[in-house]
Design an enzyme around this catalytic site. Structure first.
Site, short mmCIF file in Angstrom:
data_model
loop_
_atom_site.label_atom_id
_atom_site.label_comp_id
_atom_site.label_asym_id
_atom_site.label_seq_id
_atom_site.Cartn_x
_atom_site.Cartn_y
_atom_site.Cartn_z
N GLN B 198 52.68 -16.11 -30.99
CA GLN B 198 52.31 -16.57 -32.32
C GLN B 198 53.29 -17.61 -32.83
OE1 GLN B 198 51.45 -12.01 -33.33
NE2 GLN B 198 51.42 -13.23 -35.18
N GLU B 233 55.00 -12.28 -32.34
CA GLU B 233 55.79 -13.19 -33.16
C GLU B 233 57.16 -13.38 -32.52
OE1 GLU B 233 55.37 -12.35 -37.32
OE2 GLU B 233 57.07 -13.61 -37.85
N ARG B 311 59.52 -6.60 -47.56
CA ARG B 311 58.11 -6.64 -47.94
C ARG B 311 57.60 -5.23 -48.29
NH1 ARG B 311 53.37 -10.08 -47.80
NH2 ARG B 311 54.67 -11.87 -47.37
N ARG B 343 50.87 -6.77 -38.46
CA ARG B 343 49.89 -6.99 -39.52
C ARG B 343 50.21 -6.24 -40.82
NH1 ARG B 343 43.50 -6.52 -37.92
NH2 ARG B 343 42.71 -8.08 -39.33
N THR B 445 58.18 -14.50 -47.17
CA THR B 445 59.24 -14.30 -48.16
C THR B 445 60.48 -15.14 -47.83
OG1 THR B 445 59.98 -12.33 -46.99
CG2 THR B 445 58.48 -12.01 -48.85
N GLU B 715 45.98 -10.15 -42.99
CA GLU B 715 46.62 -8.85 -43.15
C GLU B 715 45.99 -7.93 -44.19
OE1 GLU B 715 50.25 -11.12 -43.72
OE2 GLU B 715 51.25 -9.68 -42.43
#
Ligand code: FES
Ligand code: FES
Lengths: 160, 760
Positions: B198, B233, B311, B343, B445, B715
């Site tokens: 990703q 990722e 998060r 996700r 973020t 997500e």
């Protein structure tokens, strides 16, 4: 090494393989048919489903030598030239795929189902596909695509 | 216009015919080599001796490498905290790569990798969150705390209080295509890397760093992934770096794919949490004060844990106005796989905490949980906006209206009454129903990641090639972005050629993550298209002596001063007149400011909303359970492609419900993952999906200026699955007077235990 011969997607092929070579490795390697995917290596996900003598088989669970003399059909053999097989067309049309990795195996399983049971109920489709994992779609559109491919009305299958 | 149409996925035809290529399908030179890692068999210890002679003796093995074979630290970490490719003297979890086998076949490499003889001096491993907390084994100096108001005083002054705790499960990604990478050495000393990633820019960066090359010598290409879900990722770094090092060593193409069991043992998963809460509330269900302690399992290395845990804190409020709240977050280091993006990126875990509080409070008061939820919602649009615990005003809160609509369309109240009646008549089977909302913040973020680039070429025959920094993992990003491009030029989709993500075309990209793919890349592509469109408009306007602003691109034509010229002709003409037909585009998300240490600011450009009603049935004697029906109403703003968005919602819900019900990760007391294949790790199958599944899109537009006023959709729908957990809690609660205290994942055992607790 032993030599195996089989018909793959209507073409006669032969190859030298080791006794332990899996059918999926023969297809993906020497034969270059990479549409048959490997998702789990251990006969659980269904990404590698092909037809051997008309029956759905997980190609990671069968030795190449066991398919000696057999008729093998892979996802690459489903379309007729540019004309998609009705199940392929239904998966495309009804968004039965996201990442597409499960798709070839799903289509091959679905084709075996519809051969056995040309007008399955939704429930029968769901249970037949228990051996095919899809991590993306939540299966809704896959079931819908197969119902549509069987010529049944899918307008009542909600969502979308 | 192509946007807003339910067009099939761009590669649908390739997928259904088996032609779509993934990394492992790319034809390789005949002498290509295959790689496999030899893995640690203990959770924590010093390596005292390595004997690889048996590995080297396997026919077909070309090379075997350990960390000692590199003259520098080869790093694969996505964070500032180092993470070696191969263990450097100490192993930190069962499954950590210790040596790398380079062989002539995949099978030879894997067989050889099992033959390494490694001796260790074992050290006491930290495996549980409790042990990590007790040992103060953590990242950062201490817990991070975000707070607003005075939670303690508010709880002390409340007429009711409760406390409790919930385990929030981890989750294996199980992207159907496992991790894979290939590196091809180039004649100039550079490398091309194909990776199922990703984050191509990070692959490029890590490979360049490992080889001591400038980033310009490494090009990473990603056409597609067979699923990512956050698991690609950072977790693909190992394979890409290993391939590049081996390719340089041997001068041959090198490829690597993890066998599925290795994939599950080596790579990180969703962070599991333990969330403790203390809540004060009024008799009407209104919460006055709330304290959370979130224990988050980072695993052995930092990876993306800090932003994930942040998060989780940022979603501890979910849809509720909680002016007096304190959230304490511990990022604990354990001798297990290094947990990573998945996700929702921590948001789902934080949200489960507060939804559990709502459920518990409602049970205590004997209220319908939906009433408690609604009572605590943020203020409606139009009323003065209320602020989140981190000080961001919630200006677009549409959940009042959405919930009301979903209550009506799902017939929630009548069904709840019917469930009550049914339960009174049935002794062993019990049903449950729950409605839960989702408010999910959209943006990275880490503010600097909120940027994207695009490259658009219009060729002299009028065909268009499109490239951008986003990657395709099945979410339909390429299709959506191509729809944007076609719409900007007013041409048919067939004219737009989608090309693989390539760090040689668009540089310095962010990961395709945080649901931001279409928001960022759609805008960047729009900017590039508009640059070319403006040039074409000025060109035709000048000839027609018209105002360039009056030129319209529509239906394959360009309309200017009363004329309607085919797009192709305009393009050919522009080329002949030496107009540049290529442009880059760039976008950065506006309005966001965020101080993650203080926990203050506006970390998100906007929120995406949704709500779901799930009905379940449980067998109280065995804990077995199934989902009978799910009704979903979800907000995608003005959808760029309703078919793709609905697909994301269906898939997200099923993945979220799987996370909280059947998907159980189990480690033994030596830190060995026991659930390392789908035989033992239960992913929802086709027969597990709800019998009735109704999904509707909320008609509305994004109040912020996003691409065609759409909203991100990757997500948020995962968290709709929380309604399944709450419905199971409701069913268990029907078995007695006590709160069932259902833990997640709500496997049959957990449901059974909850039933016992309710009736005890
Ligand atoms: S690869 Fe054959 S079933 Fe998964
Ligand atoms: S579409 Fe991705 S696994 Fe089915």
């Amino acid at each position: 090494m032993s030599s195996v011969s089989m018909t793959v997607n209507g073409k006669a092929v032969s190859s030298d393989v080791e006794g332990r070579t899996l059918l999926v490795d023969l297809l993906r390697g020497p034969l270059g048919l990479t549409g048959t995917h490997v998702g789990c290596d251990t006969s659980q996900c269904g990404a590698c489903v092909v037809h051997v003598n008309g029956e759905a088989v997980k190609a990671c669970t069968m030795f190449a030598v066991e398919a000696d003399g057999a008729e093998v059909t892979t996802i690459e053999g489903m379309a007729d030239g540019d004309d998609l097989h009705p199940i392929q067309e239904a998966f495309r049309e009804h968004h039965g795929l996201q990442c597409g990795f499960c798709t070839p195996g799903m289509i091959m399983s679905a084709a075996a189902l519809l051969k056995e049971n040309p007008k399955p109920t939704e429930d029968e489709v769901r249970h037949y596909l228990e051996g095919n994992i899809c991590r993306c779609t939540g299966y809704h559109n896959i079931v819908k695509a197969i119902m549509a491919a069987s010529g049944q009305d899918v307008s009542a299958i909600a969502a979308e | 216009m192509s946007v807003a149409k339910p067009l099939p996925h761009d590669a649908a035809r390739l997928h259904v015919t088996g032609q779509a290529r993934y990394v492992d399908d790319i034809p390789l030179p005949a002498n290509a080599l295959h790689l496999a890692f030899g893995l640690s068999t203990i959770a924590y210890g010093k390596i005292t001796h390595i004997d690889l002679s048996k590995v080297r003796a396997v026919p077909g093995v070309i090379a075997v490498l350990t960390a000692d074979d590199f003259d520098h630290h080869v790093d694969v970490s996505p964070s500032p905290s180092p993470e070696p490719l191969l263990a450097e003297g100490t192993v930190h979890f069962v499954g950590q790569p210790i040596f790398l086998v380079v062989a002539e076949s995949h099978l030879a490499a894997r067989k050889a990798a099992r033959l390494g003889q490694v001796e260790y001096e074992e050290l006491p491993a930290i495996l549980s969150l409790e042990d990590a907390l007790a040992a103060d084994s953590r990242f950062e100096d201490g817990p991070r705390v975000y707070a607003a108001g005075d939670a303690e005083a508010a709880i002390a002054g409340a007429s009711n209080t409760l406390e409790g705790q919930i385990d929030v499960a981890g989750q294996e990604h199980f992207y159907l295509e496992g991790q894979a990478a290939t590196a091809l050495p180039q004649d100039d000393g550079g490398f091309i890397v194909y990776s199922s990633s990703q984050h191509p820019t990070e692959i490029q960066h890590k490979v360049a760093h490992a080889l001591g090359l400038p980033m310009s010598d490494v090009r990473c290409e990603v056409r597609r992934m067979g699923g990512g879900f956050g698991g690609k990722e950072s977790q693909g770094n190992h394979l890409a770096v290993a391939c590049a090092l081996a390719a340089r060593l041997t001068g041959r193409a090198c490829t690597m794919r993890y066998d599925r069991d290795d994939d599950m043992v080596v790579t990180g998963k969703r962070h599991d949490f333990q969330i403790k809460y203390r809540v004060g509330f009024a008799d009407d269900g209104r919460i006055s004060g709330l304290e959370f302690i979130q224990l988050c399992r980072a695993g052995w290395s930092m990876d993306l844990t800090l932003p994930v845990a942040d998060r989780a804190m940022l979603h501890a409020d979910n849809a509720y106005f909680l002016p007096d709240i304190r959230i304490e977050s511990h990022r604990l280091r354990t001798n297990t796989q290094s947990n990573t993006a998945f996700r929702g990126f921590g948001g789902p875990q934080g949200m489960v905490g507060v939804e559990r509080v709502m459920d518990h409070v409602a049970h205590e008061l004997g209220m319908d949980p939906v009433e408690v939820r609604k009572r605590n919602f943020y203020a409606k649009v139009g009323k003065p906006p209320q602020s989140t615990p981190y000080g961001m005003p919630v200006e677009d809160f549409i959940l009042h209206e959405m919930t009301e609509r979903l209550e009506a369309t799902s017939d929630y109240h009548a069904r709840r009454a019917a469930v009550r009646e049914w339960n009174a008549d049935n002794r062993y089977l019990k049903k449950g129903i729950a409605l839960t909302p989702v408010k999910f913040g959209i943006s990275f973020t880490l503010t600097h990641l909120n940027q994207a680039g695009a490259l658009v070429h219009v060729y002299q025959d009028g065909s268009i090639a499109l490239n951008h920094g986003g990657t395709e993992m099945g979410q339909g990003l390429f299709q959506k972005v191509a729809q944007v491009a076609a719409s900007r030029f007013g041409v048919d989709m067939s004219r737009v050629k989608i090309t693989a993500t390539d760090t040689g075309k668009v540089p310095n990209t962010s990961a395709t993550a945080a649901s931001s793919g279409s928001d960022l890349n759609g805008m960047a592509v729009k900017a590039a298209c508009d640059t070319i469109r403006d040039r074409l408009a000025s060109f035709v306007a000048e000839r027609a002596q018209a105002d360039p602003k009056s030129v319209v691109f529509k239906d394959g034509h360009v309309e200017v001063g009363g004329d309607r010229i085919p797009f192709d002709d305009v393009v050919t003409d522009a080329y002949m007149n030496r107009i540049s037909l290529s442009a880059t585009g760039f976008y950065k998300t506006p309005k966001i400011v965020w101080d993650r240490i203080k926990g203050e600011g506006r970390p998100f450009f906007y929120f995406a909303y949704g709500a779901a009603v799930t009905e379940v049935v449980i067998d109280t004697l065995t804990g077995e359970n199934r989902i009978l029906r799910a009704d979903i109403l979800h907000d995608c703003g003005a959808s760029l492609n309703p078919a793709i968005d609905v697909g994301q919602i269906e898939g997200g819900y099923v993945q979220g419900a799987g996370w909280l019900t059947t998907e159980e990760l189990v480690w033994d007391d030596k830190g060995r993952l026991l659930t390392h294949a789908p035989s033992t790790y239960k992913i929802p199958a086709c027969s597990d999906r709800p019998d009735v599944f109704n999904v509707a899109l909320w008609e509305g537009e994004n109040s912020e200026e996003t691409i065609y006023r759409s909203k991100a959709v990757g997500e948020p729908p995962l968290m709709l699955g929380i309604s399944a957990l709450m419905a199971l809690s409701d069913a268990a609660a029907a078995c007695g007077d006590k709160y069932p205290d259902l833990q997640s994942p709500a496997t049959a055992e957990q449901v059974f235990n909850a039933v016992q607790r309710a009736g005890s």
